[in-house]
Design an enzyme around this catalytic site. Structure first.
Site, short mmCIF file in Angstrom:
data_model
loop_
_atom_site.label_atom_id
_atom_site.label_comp_id
_atom_site.label_asym_id
_atom_site.label_seq_id
_atom_site.Cartn_x
_atom_site.Cartn_y
_atom_site.Cartn_z
N CYS A 113 0.81 -1.23 0.00
CA CYS A 113 0.00 0.00 0.00
C CYS A 113 0.84 1.27 0.00
CB CYS A 113 -0.94 0.00 1.20
SG CYS A 113 -2.15 -1.32 1.12
N HIS A 250 -3.16 7.57 1.94
CA HIS A 250 -3.56 6.25 1.45
C HIS A 250 -4.96 5.97 2.00
CE1 HIS A 250 -3.93 2.09 0.61
NE2 HIS A 250 -3.73 1.69 1.86
N ASN A 280 -10.10 0.27 -0.56
CA ASN A 280 -8.63 0.30 -0.46
C ASN A 280 -8.06 -0.30 -1.75
OD1 ASN A 280 -5.93 -0.11 0.08
ND2 ASN A 280 -6.25 -0.98 2.12
#
Ligand code: UT7
Length: 323
Positions: A113, A250, A280
């Site tokens: 990520c 993020h 996500n």
């Protein structure tokens, strides 16, 4: 001094939107639980013929059009992804070929990520080191293909998509008034590997595997790690939260975003939030959010923008740049 300045941005999403209601039909969950615990309302899921490379190509073409450039103007392509089309070659060479580009260099970078923050930092090092004049940085993922669709603790969280930035060498004065990347702070700690990983791979199982996560454990570390690299960025540049125009985090969980912003004293009006729309999307989440906020006119030329991410590894990092 040379600065890596944003010359263009773009994004690409799969055609299919999957709402929380649709996930209710697959696993024992509810729209209410997902919204309350994560802020996610929908995510995009790649269909037949849509892959990390095809989404990355779409984002790259959009960024080139936005910049008024062609593939001939690009020296290096860096793709941040944990879901490549093949184990090898890199998705980046696949995208390079799809763009009809046969010069320069293209490679993948894997920091889960945090991948986009790591990739922008790498591009900045290439540009400031004189190795490239223009770098196409892409975050592209198809996490839907590594999810265990029977595991409600993970399958509700992730989605697919791609976003891109073109960074270009431009002369700066060396102050924080310059446009471009002003500082980057990267960290990793493999001691946390088991908390978020994929249980397969070429050299272990010979299979692709599925994503496994101890969500509560990841959550516990997230805010502290994020504030660490943001404070390091402020310290490195002599800036403060008050100087920021936009925080583009993020997009993993609305509660992590709210908690980090609160701890740093950054008002939510200055935070770009797209987790409700995209879920996500790992390395794609920051460039997807940048694309939304730059397209709708929120992020403007000259704005001070802070990117941050935390994810598997653990890896975490921040990039402070003037748009
Ligand atoms: O991008 C990389 C970084 N990743 C992250 O940042 C993710 C970090 N973690 C998180 O975002 C959160 O931990 C989650 C959203 C994954 C989970 O939220 P939580 O508040 O930590 O929930 P929990 O894991 O403590 O679970 C609470 C309850 C449990 O039931 P019991 O034990 O209290 O009876 C779970 O079994 O919620 C249950 N649960 C669910 N219920 C309905 C877990 N998943 C679901 C679900 N639907 N999908």
């Amino acid at each position: 001094m040379i600065r890596s300045v944003v010359r263009g941005f773009g994004a690409s999403l799969p055609k299919r939107v999957m709402t929380n209601r649709e996930i209710e039909e697959k696993v024992d969950t509810s729209d209410e639980w997902i919204v309350q615990r994560t802020g996610i309302r929908q995510r995009y899921i790649a269909g037949e013929g849509e892959t990390t490379a095809s989404l990355g190509e779409g984002a790259a073409r959009a960024a080139l059009a936005n910049a008024g450039l062609t593939p001939a103007d690009i020296d290096v392509i860096i793709v941040a992804t944990s879901t490549p089309d093949n184990t090898f070659p890199a998705t980046a060479v696949n995208i390079q070929n799809r763009l009809g580009m046969h010069h320069g260099a293209a490679f993948d970078l894997q920091a889960v990520c945090s991948g986009f923050v790591f990739a922008v930092t790498t591009a900045d090092a290439y540009i400031r080191g004189g190795l490239a004049k223009r770098v196409l940085v892409i975050g592209a993922e198809t996490f839907s293909r590594i999810l265990d669709w029977n595991d409600r603790t993970t399958c509700v969280l992730f989605g697919d998509g791609a976003g891109a930035l073109i960074l270009e060498a431009q002369e700066g004065s060396g102050t924080t008034a310059d446009r471009g990347v002003l500082t980057a702070q990267l960290r990793s700690d493999g001691a946390h590997k088991e908390k978020l990983f994929v249980d397969g791979g070429p050299s272990t199982t010979g299979t692709v595997g599925h994503l496994r996560m101890e969500g509560r454990e990841v959550f516990k570390h997230a805010v502290g790690m994020i504030t660490d690299v943001i404070e390091a960025a402020f310290e490195a540049t002599g800036t403060t939260a008050d100087d920021l125009d936009w925080l583009v985090p993020h997009q993993a969980n609305r509660r992590i975003i709210d908690g980090s912003a609160k701890k740093l004293g950054i008002p939510l009006e200055k935070v770009v939030i797209t987790v409700d729309l995209h879920g996500n999307t790992s390395a794609a989440s920051i460039p997807l959010a940048l694309n939304v906020a730059a397209s709708d006119g929120r992020i403007k030329k000259g704005d001070l923008v802070l990117l941050e991410a935390m994810g598997g590894g653990f890896t975490w990092g921040s990039v402070l740049l003037r748009w």
